[in-house]
Design an enzyme around this catalytic site. Structure first.
Site, PDB file in Angstrom:
ATOM      1  N   SER A 120      45.681  37.023  46.776  1.00 20.43           N
ATOM      2  CA  SER A 120      46.683  37.861  46.114  1.00 20.43           C
ATOM      3  C   SER A 120      48.053  37.297  46.446  1.00 20.43           C
ATOM      4  CB  SER A 120      46.593  39.304  46.603  1.00 20.43           C
ATOM      5  OG  SER A 120      47.545  40.127  45.946  1.00 20.43           O
ATOM      6  N   ARG A 369      42.489  33.571  40.801  1.00 22.10           N
ATOM      7  CA  ARG A 369      41.731  34.816  40.639  1.00 22.10           C
ATOM      8  C   ARG A 369      42.200  35.527  39.381  1.00 22.10           C
ATOM      9  NH1 ARG A 369      38.125  37.925  40.206  1.00 22.10           N
ATOM     10  NH2 ARG A 369      37.221  39.320  41.731  1.00 22.10           N
ATOM     11  N   THR A 405      47.232  46.401  45.478  1.00 21.99           N
ATOM     12  CA  THR A 405      46.568  46.634  46.762  1.00 21.99           C
ATOM     13  C   THR A 405      46.743  48.071  47.227  1.00 21.99           C
ATOM     14  OG1 THR A 405      46.917  44.320  47.385  1.00 21.99           O
ATOM     15  CG2 THR A 405      46.372  45.855  49.147  1.00 21.99           C
ATOM     16  N   CYS A 566      39.454  27.328  32.810  1.00 20.66           N
ATOM     17  CA  CYS A 566      38.874  27.357  34.153  1.00 20.66           C
ATOM     18  C   CYS A 566      39.816  26.658  35.127  1.00 20.66           C
ATOM     19  CB  CYS A 566      37.518  26.671  34.170  1.00 20.66           C
ATOM     20  SG  CYS A 566      36.828  26.499  35.844  1.00 20.66           S
ATOM     21  N   CYS A 591      33.123  26.304  41.547  1.00 20.56           N
ATOM     22  CA  CYS A 591      33.562  27.643  41.147  1.00 20.56           C
ATOM     23  C   CYS A 591      34.267  28.380  42.281  1.00 20.56           C
ATOM     24  CB  CYS A 591      32.358  28.463  40.675  1.00 20.56           C
ATOM     25  SG  CYS A 591      32.749  30.147  40.184  1.00 20.56           S
ATOM     26  N   CYS A 594      36.706  33.143  40.191  1.00 23.03           N
ATOM     27  CA  CYS A 594      37.856  33.848  39.607  1.00 23.03           C
ATOM     28  C   CYS A 594      37.448  34.764  38.464  1.00 23.03           C
ATOM     29  CB  CYS A 594      38.910  32.851  39.153  1.00 23.03           C
ATOM     30  SG  CYS A 594      38.498  31.936  37.647  1.00 23.03           S
ATOM     31  N   CYS A 597      36.160  32.639  33.197  1.00 18.30           N
ATOM     32  CA  CYS A 597      35.247  32.181  32.143  1.00 18.30           C
ATOM     33  C   CYS A 597      34.501  33.344  31.519  1.00 18.30           C
ATOM     34  CB  CYS A 597      34.276  31.147  32.697  1.00 18.30           C
ATOM     35  SG  CYS A 597      33.286  31.714  34.112  1.00 18.30           S
TER      36      CYS A 597
END
Length: 622
Positions: A120, A369, A405, A566, A591, A594, A597
């Protein structure tokens, strides 16, 4: 991190059942196209070998395999060890300890350590943390950098237009803290453990279990020891089942189990489809002379056009060394299939206002992310028999603040306070075997979370106008700053992000500058900094419903946009070995989890499922 000697006897049994393969996570494994074992849309070899697409009961290789799973019972099972899940677990045990009640709370997390998959910005509003732990400073919470200065800008290619941050506007950060969220998550895990929460990192929740009456029974963790072609290895071991009176799903943005629950219980019947963005982030060590601890910088504009939603952040941390966190966010409702969020991020760093900070510095970490951007209009029904949704899984992010958050943590607290009296009631009366907790939704609708999200509900969709970015900023100034979101209408989003791409023939290719290796970088060297690692010999967890669609539709119509959206180089179109046509290659080891895709695929053919537990990025305080 969580010594087994400090668990209950039941937990010892649970841990023994969970112990499977011991992996060596020492070095990230990045596969170039030379080294990857490949499959083709144009050949008989399968791209997708996962059992969710090719059931084992129809595969002769699985005949005679022992498929029974060990099962254990808890009062509450929590899926996901992020801020929301840990807040729920902590509050449940606080209530149990205060009232001297026995309550078994188990939390499963797919990352090998808490915080390893957490990424984050992050500029934290501490309200929910203060509610959980009024003495957080004495407990040593890793909040070291109070915000001292806010800067907001509109970028053109070469210049910066400063924008004043008036009191009450979403981007004002007075009273907030710049944090490395992974470190805060680890600290929350320590507090949860001290209270008696049983935490099982490295075990991914792969399946939702149901009672005969249709209510949620719990979850099953992932199987291990499966070869890349989908066959069982000699080391195959079945996952285990965790049953509970209530199962709390806090998987984070676009959770794969939440997707199943939406369909099972029709939870999205009365809300709009969720809309998303992708956030890319780097950590840099910079020249100490350029370091301004406590300063937050945000920008909109270049390099994105006015019709592509997005913006940037650059935060100066105060942790004993000249460290900055910087990132770029692109709304996934963009229309040009040639757009690459990663390369837009790299280009943005060359803006004179940003490059001046980074020149002479060193990049030390990278990650990406997806994040929810739908806000109030896109919140689904949150409760169902046997379970409920918390945190970023249903989507409680305040988009104009770029903060979720505090709302995620508050949702976990409210969920715990609704669950506790139900699961500890001596004369429990329930229509279903899994408890239904509608009180959670009621509590949330009467909370600060609901009020906050309702006030900003129109800011994100207001950008869908002829003037784009600038029209949205005018709307925000008039209707949010003056009326505080009390306008008597609610604007709509465009719909599914996957439906927004235009055919490649109708769009202009984007020419991106070559990275210089000093401020901007290529994709594979970036992924190397994420610490990403997966067991190589396992079925790709990026599954395709139909292996033919990538070439026949995505490549043919949209020029293979998964190659560009991606942020980890997972998808490539390469020539088939015979030299006739192209095939899709999925580099699943790259990968970073995130979920972009799964969200942006124009065919909605990609379904992200969990890999073997413990795989994925290894973010260190991202």
């Amino acid at each position: 991190m969580f010594p087994a000697s400090r668990y209950t006897c039941k937990a010892h049994r649970c841990i023994r059942a969970l112990v499977t393969l011991q992996k060596d996570p020492s070095a990230p494994q990045l596969y170039s196209s030379i080294h990857r074992r490949t499959c083709s849309s144009a050949s008989t070899t399968r791209i997708t070998t996962h059992y969710t697409i090719h059931p084992r009961d129809k595969d002769a290789r699985w005949e005679g395999m022992e498929m029974e799973r060990f099962a254990d019972e808890a009062d509450v099972v929590i899926v996901g060890g992020g801020p929301a899940g840990l807040s729920a677990a902590i509050r449940l045990k606080q209530l149990a300890n205060e009232q001297e009640k026995e309550l078994r709370v188990c939390l499963v997390e797919k990352a090998p350590q808490l915080g390893a998959h957490t990424l984050s910005g992050a500029c934290l509003e501490p309200r929910a943390l203060i509610e959980l732990f009024p003495d957080w400073k004495e407990r040593g919470a890793p909040l070291h950098t109070p915000v001292t200065e806010d800067v907001f800008s509109i970028f053109t290619e070469k210049h910066r237009i400063p924008v004043p941050i008036l009191p009450g506007l979403p981007m004002q950060n007075h009273g907030n803290y710049i944090v490395r969220l992974g470190n805060l998550v680890r600290w929350l895990g320590e507090q949860a453990e001290e209270l008696g929460v049983e935490i099982y990192p490295g075990y991914a929740a792969a399946e939702v279990l149901f009672h005969e009456d249709g209510s949620v029974k719990g979850i099953a963790t992932n199987d291990v020891g499966i070869a890349k072609d989908g066959s069982p290895k000699d080391t195959f071991e079945r996952g285990m089942e965790l049953h509970a009176k209530v199962t709390v799903f806090g998987e984070g943005c676009h959770g794969h189990l939440a997707k199943q629950l939406y369909k099972q219980f029709n939870l999205r019947e009365n809300c709009e489809p969720q809309t998303y963005a992708i956030g890319l982030k780097e950590l840099w060590m910079i020249d100490e002379k350029k370091w301004k601890p406590g300063r937050t910088e945000h920008s909109v504009g270049w390099p994105l056009d006015r019709h592509t939603y997005g913006g940037s952040f650059l935060y100066h941390l105060n942790e004993g060394e000249p460290l900055v966190a910087l990132g770029f966010v692109v709304g996934l409702d963009y229309s040009n299939p040639y757009l690459s969020p990663f390369r837009e991020f790299q280009r943005w760093k060359h803006h004179p206002f940003i490059a001046a900070t980074l020149e002479g510095g060193q990049r030390i970490a990278y990650g990406a992310r997806a994040l929810n951007e739908g806000g109030f209009q896109c919140i689904p029904k949150l409760t169902f028999p046997g379970g409920l949704l918390i945190g970023c899984s249903p989507g409680f992010m305040n988009v104009p603040k770029i903060k979720g958050t505090h709302t995620a943590m508050k949702s976990g607290i409210l969920a715990a306070e609704a669950i506790f009296p139900k699961v500890t009631a001596e004369n429990l009366d329930s229509e279903t075997a899994g408890l239904h907790i509608p009180e959670y939704s009621n509590n949330l609708e009467n909370s600060s979370v609901w009020k906050e999200l309702h006030a900003v509900r129109n800011i994100r969709p207001s950008f869908h106008n002829y003037f784009g970015l600038y029209g949205g900023m005018v709307y925000t100034g008039i209707f949010y700053w003056i009326l505080r979101g009390k306008e008597p209408w609610t604007l709509k989003h465009r719909g599914l992000d996957a439906n927004q791409l235009k055919p490649a023939k109708d769009c202009k290719p984007i020419e991106y500058p070559k990275p210089d290796g000093k401020i901007s970088f290529d994709l594979l060297s970036s992924v190397a900094l994420s610490g990403t690692n997966h067991e190589g010999d396992q079925p790709p967890h990026l599954t395709l419903k139909d292996d033919r669609i990538p070439v026949e539709k995505n490549l043919a119509i949209y020029d293979g946009p998964e190659q560009r959206f991606c942020p980890a180089g997972v998808y490539e179109y390469v020539p088939v070995e015979t030299g006739d046509g192209m095939r899709l290659q999925i580099n699943a080891q790259n990968c970073v989890h995130c979920k972009t895709c799964d969200i942006k695929d124009p065919s909605q053919n990609i379904n992200w499922v969990v890999p073997e537990g413990g795989g994925g990025p290894a973010y260190n305080g991202m």
